[in-house]
Design a protein around this motif. Structure first.
Motif, mmCIF file in Angstrom:
data_model
loop_
_atom_site.group_PDB
_atom_site.id
_atom_site.type_symbol
_atom_site.label_atom_id
_atom_site.label_comp_id
_atom_site.label_asym_id
_atom_site.label_seq_id
_atom_site.Cartn_x
_atom_site.Cartn_y
_atom_site.Cartn_z
ATOM 1 N N ALA A 99 -0.238 -12.189 23.894
ATOM 2 C CA ALA A 99 1.099 -12.475 24.430
ATOM 3 C C ALA A 99 2.179 -11.902 23.534
ATOM 4 C CB ALA A 99 1.264 -13.979 24.550
ATOM 5 N N LYS A 100 1.810 -10.853 22.753
ATOM 6 C CA LYS A 100 2.727 -10.451 21.686
ATOM 7 C C LYS A 100 4.047 -9.839 22.160
ATOM 8 C CE LYS A 100 0.293 -6.132 20.819
ATOM 9 N NZ LYS A 100 -0.550 -5.421 19.888
ATOM 10 N N TYR A 101 4.015 -9.184 23.338
ATOM 11 C CA TYR A 101 5.247 -8.516 23.737
ATOM 12 C C TYR A 101 6.275 -9.535 24.212
ATOM 13 C CZ TYR A 101 2.222 -4.566 23.285
ATOM 14 O OH TYR A 101 1.351 -3.656 22.782
ATOM 15 N N GLY A 102 7.411 -9.545 23.551
ATOM 16 C CA GLY A 102 8.486 -10.444 23.933
ATOM 17 C C GLY A 102 8.247 -11.883 23.521
ATOM 18 N N THR A 103 7.199 -12.126 22.730
ATOM 19 C CA THR A 103 6.894 -13.502 22.324
ATOM 20 C C THR A 103 6.876 -13.561 20.809
ATOM 21 O OG1 THR A 103 5.324 -13.442 24.134
ATOM 22 C CG2 THR A 103 5.218 -15.361 22.703
ATOM 23 N N LYS A 104 7.348 -14.681 20.291
ATOM 24 C CA LYS A 104 7.255 -14.848 18.834
ATOM 25 C C LYS A 104 5.793 -15.144 18.502
ATOM 26 C CE LYS A 104 8.740 -17.705 15.045
ATOM 27 N NZ LYS A 104 7.362 -18.057 14.723
ATOM 28 N N VAL A 105 5.271 -14.357 17.570
ATOM 29 C CA VAL A 105 3.863 -14.532 17.223
ATOM 30 C C VAL A 105 3.767 -15.277 15.897
ATOM 31 C CG1 VAL A 105 1.733 -13.322 16.668
ATOM 32 C CG2 VAL A 105 3.255 -12.407 18.418
ATOM 33 N N ASP A 106 2.953 -16.341 15.891
ATOM 34 C CA ASP A 106 2.733 -17.073 14.643
ATOM 35 C C ASP A 106 1.694 -16.339 13.815
ATOM 36 O OD1 ASP A 106 4.481 -19.143 14.994
ATOM 37 O OD2 ASP A 106 3.062 -20.216 16.289
ATOM 38 N N LYS A 107 2.102 -15.964 12.603
ATOM 39 C CA LYS A 107 1.181 -15.215 11.747
ATOM 40 C C LYS A 107 0.978 -15.945 10.450
ATOM 41 C CE LYS A 107 2.116 -10.526 13.262
ATOM 42 N NZ LYS A 107 3.031 -9.428 13.140
ATOM 43 N N TRP A 108 -0.232 -15.890 9.914
ATOM 44 C CA TRP A 108 -0.486 -16.363 8.555
ATOM 45 C C TRP A 108 -0.698 -15.136 7.690
ATOM 46 C CZ3 TRP A 108 -4.941 -19.958 10.522
ATOM 47 C CH2 TRP A 108 -4.394 -21.117 11.078
ATOM 48 N N THR A 109 -0.211 -15.168 6.490
ATOM 49 C CA THR A 109 -0.478 -14.064 5.569
ATOM 50 C C THR A 109 -1.094 -14.630 4.291
ATOM 51 O OG1 THR A 109 1.746 -14.215 4.689
ATOM 52 C CG2 THR A 109 1.385 -12.555 6.375
ATOM 53 N N VAL A 110 -1.745 -13.761 3.531
ATOM 54 C CA VAL A 110 -2.300 -14.203 2.244
ATOM 55 C C VAL A 110 -1.868 -13.224 1.159
ATOM 56 C CG1 VAL A 110 -4.279 -15.499 3.035
ATOM 57 C CG2 VAL A 110 -4.475 -13.013 2.813
ATOM 58 N N ILE A 134 0.849 -1.192 0.000
ATOM 59 C CA ILE A 134 0.000 0.000 0.000
ATOM 60 C C ILE A 134 0.885 1.242 0.000
ATOM 61 C CG2 ILE A 134 -1.631 1.354 1.378
ATOM 62 C CD1 ILE A 134 -2.941 -1.251 2.153
ATOM 63 N N SER A 135 1.889 1.223 0.817
ATOM 64 C CA SER A 135 2.796 2.358 0.802
ATOM 65 C C SER A 135 4.166 1.914 1.287
ATOM 66 C CB SER A 135 2.284 3.478 1.697
ATOM 67 O OG SER A 135 3.300 4.427 1.857
ATOM 68 N N GLU A 136 5.128 1.832 0.355
ATOM 69 C CA GLU A 136 6.490 1.449 0.738
ATOM 70 C C GLU A 136 7.046 2.495 1.698
ATOM 71 O OE1 GLU A 136 7.310 -2.086 -1.634
ATOM 72 O OE2 GLU A 136 8.209 -1.172 0.138
ATOM 73 N N ARG A 137 6.771 3.760 1.346
ATOM 74 C CA ARG A 137 7.391 4.850 2.111
ATOM 75 C C ARG A 137 6.937 4.829 3.567
ATOM 76 N NH1 ARG A 137 5.538 10.576 0.911
ATOM 77 N NH2 ARG A 137 4.396 10.019 2.773
ATOM 78 N N ASP A 138 5.661 4.524 3.766
ATOM 79 C CA ASP A 138 5.132 4.537 5.123
ATOM 80 C C ASP A 138 5.384 3.224 5.857
ATOM 81 O OD1 ASP A 138 3.928 7.148 5.103
ATOM 82 O OD2 ASP A 138 2.581 6.314 3.615
ATOM 83 N N LYS A 139 6.065 2.328 5.163
ATOM 84 C CA LYS A 139 6.417 1.034 5.770
ATOM 85 C C LYS A 139 5.177 0.274 6.259
ATOM 86 C CE LYS A 139 11.059 1.684 5.973
ATOM 87 N NZ LYS A 139 11.183 2.379 4.680
ATOM 88 N N VAL A 140 4.082 0.486 5.592
ATOM 89 C CA VAL A 140 2.889 -0.291 5.915
ATOM 90 C C VAL A 140 2.509 -1.041 4.665
ATOM 91 C CG1 VAL A 140 0.492 -0.241 6.659
ATOM 92 C CG2 VAL A 140 2.115 1.397 7.589
ATOM 93 N N SER A 141 2.493 -2.331 4.754
ATOM 94 C CA SER A 141 2.230 -3.110 3.560
ATOM 95 C C SER A 141 0.780 -3.556 3.533
ATOM 96 C CB SER A 141 3.126 -4.329 3.520
ATOM 97 O OG SER A 141 2.582 -5.311 4.355
ATOM 98 N N SER A 142 0.376 -4.054 2.388
ATOM 99 C CA SER A 142 -0.989 -4.538 2.302
ATOM 100 C C SER A 142 -1.079 -5.996 2.739
ATOM 101 C CB SER A 142 -1.525 -4.399 0.883
ATOM 102 O OG SER A 142 -0.859 -5.311 0.049
ATOM 103 N N ASP A 143 0.008 -6.494 3.369
ATOM 104 C CA ASP A 143 -0.084 -7.853 3.888
ATOM 105 C C ASP A 143 -1.284 -7.948 4.809
ATOM 106 O OD1 ASP A 143 1.991 -8.962 2.615
ATOM 107 O OD2 ASP A 143 3.420 -8.781 4.269
ATOM 108 N N VAL A 144 -2.120 -8.894 4.511
ATOM 109 C CA VAL A 144 -3.262 -9.119 5.381
ATOM 110 C C VAL A 144 -2.861 -10.286 6.260
ATOM 111 C CG1 VAL A 144 -5.693 -9.782 5.393
ATOM 112 C CG2 VAL A 144 -4.864 -8.163 3.704
ATOM 113 N N GLU A 145 -2.787 -10.028 7.554
ATOM 114 C CA GLU A 145 -2.200 -11.005 8.478
ATOM 115 C C GLU A 145 -3.230 -11.578 9.424
ATOM 116 O OE1 GLU A 145 2.240 -9.088 9.029
ATOM 117 O OE2 GLU A 145 0.731 -8.753 10.582
#
Ligand code: MGP
Length: 301
Positions: A290-301, A270-281
């Motif tokens: 539990a996200k802080y300090g924990t590895k979060v398992d994510k699926w993307t499409v 969506i915007s490379e410059r803003d470092k926000v991608s259109s990855d839908v996670e």
């Protein structure tokens, strides 16, 4: 503000709106009084003591039980203010809101959560949509939650506790119109219950493939959320499950959301410059808590 018409919507959103109307029609095919019965009854009361008109024979036009009678009923599509028929949705929904100012004063997270309105028809949905502040204009740190009736938009609700969420983020500022449109399309897909439509990849020959809703519909979606934050907007789709065994089914929802409902292109940033991608996670609620300090398992499409 959008009109209560589906003509200006992109295909997936128009499909979703049409599905909401189809829900109405299916529901209304339950036995009810026929138009003839209704008119006969009305004739009996309206006509009493009114001279020649009162002697009028009841009309004999018969429409199917429960269906909209085009000669008498006015739908919201014909008259936006004076319609006489409401089209029930597959399920009733509740809109919730929490605002930054309330969050600041609240003792607990859910103390700031307020129910805005419950609705169960297409017309009530458009009435709400046409009278509510769009997400681009709500205060940062505020959220709208559209959830199925009886489900609280909280991880703790039993319908959500084993589930997870698909998310997409857009940078603030230049995407305000986009977020308002994305939120409308997302709400339509939710109330039209089209998120579980099998995703068919568009091809150059068939750029708008149409899929019929799956027969393995499992009532997977509990609600949808739009959030306004200082730097971005976000839309979430909450699911009932997040099991690795359900990955394919849940990924199908993500694909349909990203490509069908929002109309994003595969691989597009969506915007490379803003470092926000259109990855839908997708992330499970358990992992996101539990996200802080924990590895979060994510699926993307
Ligand atoms: P958030 O809005 O889902 O995340 O939750 P965001 O915007 O990434 O903010 P961040 O501060 O996590 O980076 C914000 C906070 O609200 C959470 O950290 C929780 O404290 C609280 N919260 C949000 N949700 C959806 C829930 C919930 O379902 N239950 C409870 N108990 N707290 C929640």
């Amino acid at each position: 503000m959008a009109e209560p018409s589906t003509s200006s919507l992109p295909p997936a959103a128009a499909d979703a709106a049409a599905a909401a109307v189809r829900a109405a029609i299916e529901k209304s095919q339950q036995p009810g009084p026929t138009a003839t019965e209704t008119e006969a009854k009305e004739g009996a009361t309206e006509g009493a003591g009114e001279g020649p008109e009162g002697d009028k024979e009841p009309q004999t036009t018969t429409v199917q039980p429960g269906l909209v009678d085009p000669n008498h009923d006015v739908t919201v599509f014909a008259d936006q203010a004076n319609f006489t028929v409401k089209h029930p949705l597959y399920s009733p929904w509740t809109m919730w809101f929490d605002s930054a100012s309330k969050q600041d004063k609240a003792k607990s997270w859910d103390e700031a959560l307020v129910k805005v309105i419950a609705f169960e028809s297409v017309e009530e949905f458009w009435g709400l949509y046409n009278n509510i502040v769009p997400p681009s204009l709500i205060h940062p740190n505020s959220n709208y939650y559209l959830f199925k009736e009886g489900i609280k938009p909280a991880w703790e609700d039993s319908a959500n506790s084993k589930g997870g969420k698909w998310s997409v983020q857009l940078p603030r500022g230049k995407y305000s119109e986009t977020i308002d449109n994305f939120w409308l399309y997302t709400m339509l897909a939710a109330i039209g219950e089209t998120f579980e439509t099998p995703f068919i990849k568009p091809t150059p020959e068939d750029p708008l493939p149409s899929a019929t809703p799956t027969s393995s519909f499992s009532n997977e979606i509990t609600g949808v959320i739009v959030s306004s934050r200082k730097a971005f907007y976000r839309i979430n789709i909450w699911t009932r499950t997040s099991n690795p065994g359900d990955e394919e089914r849940i990924k199908n929802i993500g694909k349909h959301f990203k490509y069908g409902v929002l109309g994003l292109e595969e691989g597009l940033k969506i915007s490379e410059r803003d470092k926000v991608s259109s990855d839908v996670e997708f992330v499970s609620h358990k992992d996101s808590q539990a996200k802080y300090g924990t590895k979060v398992d994510k699926w993307t499409v």
